[in-house]
Write an enzyme that holds these catalytic residues in place. Structure first.
Site, PDB file in Angstrom:
ATOM      1  N   LYS A  15     -20.171 -38.326 -22.525  1.00  8.05           N
ATOM      2  CA  LYS A  15     -19.539 -38.364 -22.507  1.00  8.05           C
ATOM      3  C   LYS A  15     -18.458 -37.339 -22.190  1.00  8.05           C
ATOM      4  CE  LYS A  15     -19.013 -36.987 -26.987  1.00  8.05           C
ATOM      5  NZ  LYS A  15     -19.927 -37.023 -26.849  1.00  8.05           N
ATOM      6  N   ARG A  90     -12.714 -37.716 -34.517  1.00  6.64           N
ATOM      7  CA  ARG A  90     -14.602 -38.046 -35.021  1.00  6.64           C
ATOM      8  C   ARG A  90     -14.555 -38.470 -35.914  1.00  6.64           C
ATOM      9  NH1 ARG A  90     -16.038 -34.306 -30.904  1.00  6.64           N
ATOM     10  NH2 ARG A  90     -18.816 -33.195 -30.964  1.00  6.64           N
ATOM     11  N   ARG A 130     -28.693 -28.619 -21.484  1.00 10.02           N
ATOM     12  CA  ARG A 130     -27.314 -27.752 -21.071  1.00 10.02           C
ATOM     13  C   ARG A 130     -26.410 -26.697 -20.158  1.00 10.02           C
ATOM     14  NH1 ARG A 130     -22.210 -31.766 -23.556  1.00 10.02           N
ATOM     15  NH2 ARG A 130     -22.757 -29.759 -26.035  1.00 10.02           N
ATOM     16  N   ARG A 163     -24.107 -23.026 -24.671  1.00  8.01           N
ATOM     17  CA  ARG A 163     -23.052 -22.615 -24.789  1.00  8.01           C
ATOM     18  C   ARG A 163     -24.121 -22.438 -27.350  1.00  8.01           C
ATOM     19  NH1 ARG A 163     -19.855 -28.738 -25.675  1.00  8.01           N
ATOM     20  NH2 ARG A 163     -20.130 -27.586 -27.917  1.00  8.01           N
ATOM     21  N   ARG A 174     -25.155 -31.561 -35.832  1.00  5.21           N
ATOM     22  CA  ARG A 174     -24.177 -32.230 -34.797  1.00  5.21           C
ATOM     23  C   ARG A 174     -24.501 -33.221 -35.117  1.00  5.21           C
ATOM     24  NH1 ARG A 174     -24.472 -28.326 -30.196  1.00  5.21           N
ATOM     25  NH2 ARG A 174     -23.103 -30.380 -28.879  1.00  5.21           N
TER      26      ARG A 174
HETATM   27  P1  ADP Z   1     -20.465 -32.553 -28.037  1.00  4.89           P
HETATM   28  O1  ADP Z   1     -20.001 -31.847 -26.696  1.00  4.89           O
HETATM   29  O2  ADP Z   1     -22.078 -31.947 -28.460  1.00  4.89           O
HETATM   30  O3  ADP Z   1     -20.051 -34.295 -28.351  1.00  4.89           O
HETATM   31  P2  ADP Z   1     -17.541 -31.376 -28.193  1.00  4.89           P
HETATM   32  O4  ADP Z   1     -17.527 -29.940 -27.317  1.00  4.89           O
HETATM   33  O5  ADP Z   1     -17.154 -32.196 -28.581  1.00  4.89           O
HETATM   34  O6  ADP Z   1     -19.644 -31.316 -28.601  1.00  4.89           O
HETATM   35  O7  ADP Z   1     -17.211 -30.190 -29.409  1.00  4.89           O
HETATM   36  C1  ADP Z   1     -17.928 -28.924 -30.227  1.00  4.89           C
HETATM   37  C2  ADP Z   1     -17.685 -28.458 -31.431  1.00  4.89           C
HETATM   38  O8  ADP Z   1     -16.308 -28.854 -31.945  1.00  4.89           O
HETATM   39  C3  ADP Z   1     -18.045 -29.526 -32.812  1.00  4.89           C
HETATM   40  O9  ADP Z   1     -19.528 -29.594 -33.164  1.00  4.89           O
HETATM   41  C4  ADP Z   1     -16.916 -28.940 -34.243  1.00  4.89           C
HETATM   42  O10 ADP Z   1     -17.102 -28.393 -34.919  1.00  4.89           O
HETATM   43  C5  ADP Z   1     -15.354 -28.977 -32.724  1.00  4.89           C
HETATM   44  N1  ADP Z   1     -14.884 -30.332 -32.392  1.00  4.89           N
HETATM   45  C6  ADP Z   1     -14.904 -31.150 -31.874  1.00  4.89           C
HETATM   46  N2  ADP Z   1     -14.142 -31.618 -31.665  1.00  4.89           N
HETATM   47  C7  ADP Z   1     -13.963 -32.494 -33.051  1.00  4.89           C
HETATM   48  C8  ADP Z   1     -13.249 -32.759 -33.829  1.00  4.89           C
HETATM   49  N3  ADP Z   1     -12.104 -34.469 -33.327  1.00  4.89           N
HETATM   50  N4  ADP Z   1     -13.270 -32.836 -35.003  1.00  4.89           N
HETATM   51  C9  ADP Z   1     -13.775 -32.060 -36.021  1.00  4.89           C
HETATM   52  N5  ADP Z   1     -14.318 -31.089 -34.980  1.00  4.89           N
HETATM   53  C10 ADP Z   1     -14.843 -30.824 -33.731  1.00  4.89           C
HETATM   54  P1  ADP Z   2     -21.515 -34.569 -24.334  1.00  6.01           P
HETATM   55  O1  ADP Z   2     -19.932 -34.197 -23.797  1.00  6.01           O
HETATM   56  O2  ADP Z   2     -21.427 -36.506 -25.166  1.00  6.01           O
HETATM   57  O3  ADP Z   2     -21.514 -34.192 -25.516  1.00  6.01           O
HETATM   58  P2  ADP Z   2     -22.181 -34.095 -21.852  1.00  6.01           P
HETATM   59  O4  ADP Z   2     -21.519 -34.641 -20.734  1.00  6.01           O
HETATM   60  O5  ADP Z   2     -21.892 -32.909 -21.705  1.00  6.01           O
HETATM   61  O6  ADP Z   2     -22.687 -35.211 -22.857  1.00  6.01           O
HETATM   62  O7  ADP Z   2     -24.008 -34.213 -21.644  1.00  6.01           O
HETATM   63  C1  ADP Z   2     -25.110 -33.701 -22.047  1.00  6.01           C
HETATM   64  C2  ADP Z   2     -26.107 -33.396 -21.727  1.00  6.01           C
HETATM   65  O8  ADP Z   2     -26.596 -33.935 -20.448  1.00  6.01           O
HETATM   66  C3  ADP Z   2     -25.489 -32.232 -19.854  1.00  6.01           C
HETATM   67  O9  ADP Z   2     -26.215 -31.276 -19.638  1.00  6.01           O
HETATM   68  C4  ADP Z   2     -25.559 -33.050 -19.249  1.00  6.01           C
HETATM   69  O10 ADP Z   2     -25.295 -33.136 -17.638  1.00  6.01           O
HETATM   70  C5  ADP Z   2     -26.136 -34.140 -19.379  1.00  6.01           C
HETATM   71  N1  ADP Z   2     -26.434 -35.719 -18.957  1.00  6.01           N
HETATM   72  C6  ADP Z   2     -25.145 -36.563 -19.223  1.00  6.01           C
HETATM   73  N2  ADP Z   2     -25.546 -37.272 -18.559  1.00  6.01           N
HETATM   74  C7  ADP Z   2     -26.604 -37.763 -18.399  1.00  6.01           C
HETATM   75  C8  ADP Z   2     -27.226 -39.062 -17.840  1.00  6.01           C
HETATM   76  N3  ADP Z   2     -26.392 -40.171 -17.094  1.00  6.01           N
HETATM   77  N4  ADP Z   2     -28.832 -38.666 -17.190  1.00  6.01           N
HETATM   78  C9  ADP Z   2     -29.247 -37.031 -17.736  1.00  6.01           C
HETATM   79  N5  ADP Z   2     -28.568 -36.276 -17.990  1.00  6.01           N
HETATM   80  C10 ADP Z   2     -27.326 -36.399 -18.473  1.00  6.01           C
END
Ligand code: ADP
Ligand code: ADP
Length: 218
Positions: A15, A90, A130, A163, A174
């Site tokens: 995302k 979420r 990541r 992270r 998660r």
């Molecule tokens: P990811 O990249 O793995 O999708 P995020 O960076 O979006 O993770 O979120 C990291 C953490 O921040 C989540 O595990 C949660 O603890 C918190 N968080 C982010 N967005 C939300 C939300 N919309 N509601 C509640 N907690 C959130």
């Molecule tokens: P999210 O925001 O949904 O948690 P991220 O965009 O942070 O996901 O992506 C998670 C990890 O996967 C990062 O290390 C990113 O570089 C990698 N990644 C994202 N898209 C792809 C893809 N299409 N193929 C392989 N790796 C990817």
């Protein structure tokens, strides 16, 4: 083309990666709830201190706090022409609150929800490899999307770090939290006719093309 966009999909689906690219292409701000929380954590604000324990356990920060934070962010003038939400909503109450705030702010409705799906085993590999940029949250992957120079962001030269919540244990939690609390939103948006299903298990550029062509039909 759609301007109030919500990115949906499990942690690690891509995302953030896609949102950064889309935000540039569509000229709408990328608003990542996780990034805002991490910034507050780094600056040790009250919000950051409150969110810390939830984030590190891989749990969700309570709805009231999260909703207030997003409401404040999307009320700013840079979101007047649209917004690309990543990580919010979420939960069902967050999705309802988003509808309400968009209507209060005269911004219409959510008009497109790209939902990126990827098999679970791929998610774990993606999240544990990541690396995130300190300055602006650009994301890389040690194997799938490596930076030109190890440990350094290609875009702004800042340090790349792992992270604290990208460990196998927290990631597993998660994903569990996603299935229980966030996955139901897929139905919510499908019923409204705004869901766009996207296959995330292909190259970053191929995913981007798929999202762009889905959005062009909205
Ligand atoms: P990811 O990249 O793995 O999708 P995020 O960076 O979006 O993770 O979120 C990291 C953490 O921040 C989540 O595990 C949660 O603890 C918190 N968080 C982010 N967005 C939300 C939300 N919309 N509601 C509640 N907690 C959130
Ligand atoms: P999210 O925001 O949904 O948690 P991220 O965009 O942070 O996901 O992506 C998670 C990890 O996967 C990062 O290390 C990113 O570089 C990698 N990644 C994202 N898209 C792809 C893809 N299409 N193929 C392989 N790796 C990817």
């Amino acid at each position: 083309m759609a301007k109030q966009i919500v990115m949906l999909g499990p942690p690690g689906a891509g995302k953030g990666t896609q949102a950064k690219m889309l935000s540039e292409k569509l000229s709408v701000p990328h608003v990542s709830s996780g990034y805002i929380f991490r910034e507050n954590l780094r600056e040790q604000t009250e919000l950051g201190k409150h969110a810390d324990v939830y984030i590190n356990r891989g749990e969700l920060v309570p709805d009231d706090v999260t909703i207030a934070m997003i409401r404040e962010r999307i009320s700013r003038p840079d979101c007047d022409e649209g917004v690309l939400l990543d990580g919010f909503p979420r939960t069902a109450p967050q999705a309802e609150a988003l509808d309400e705030m968009l209507s209060d702010l005269n911004k219409g409705q959510v008009d497109a929800v790209p939902c990126i799906t990827v098999p679970d085993e791929v998610l774990i590999e993606r999240l544990t490899g990541r690396r995130t940029c300190r300055a602006q949250g650009h994301v890389f992957h040690i194997a799938f999307n490596p930076p030109k120079e190890a440990g350094k962001c290609d875009y702004d030269g800042s340090e790349l770090y792992q992270r604290e919540d990208d460990t196998v244990e927290t990631v597993t939690n998660r994903i569990r939290v996603y299935l229980k609390q966030t996955q139901p939103l897929i139905d919510y948006y499908q019923q409204r006719g705004v869901l766009l299903e996207v296959a995330g298990d292909q190259s970053i550029d191929a995913v981007f093309d798929e999202i762009m062509s889905a959005l062009s039909g909205v």
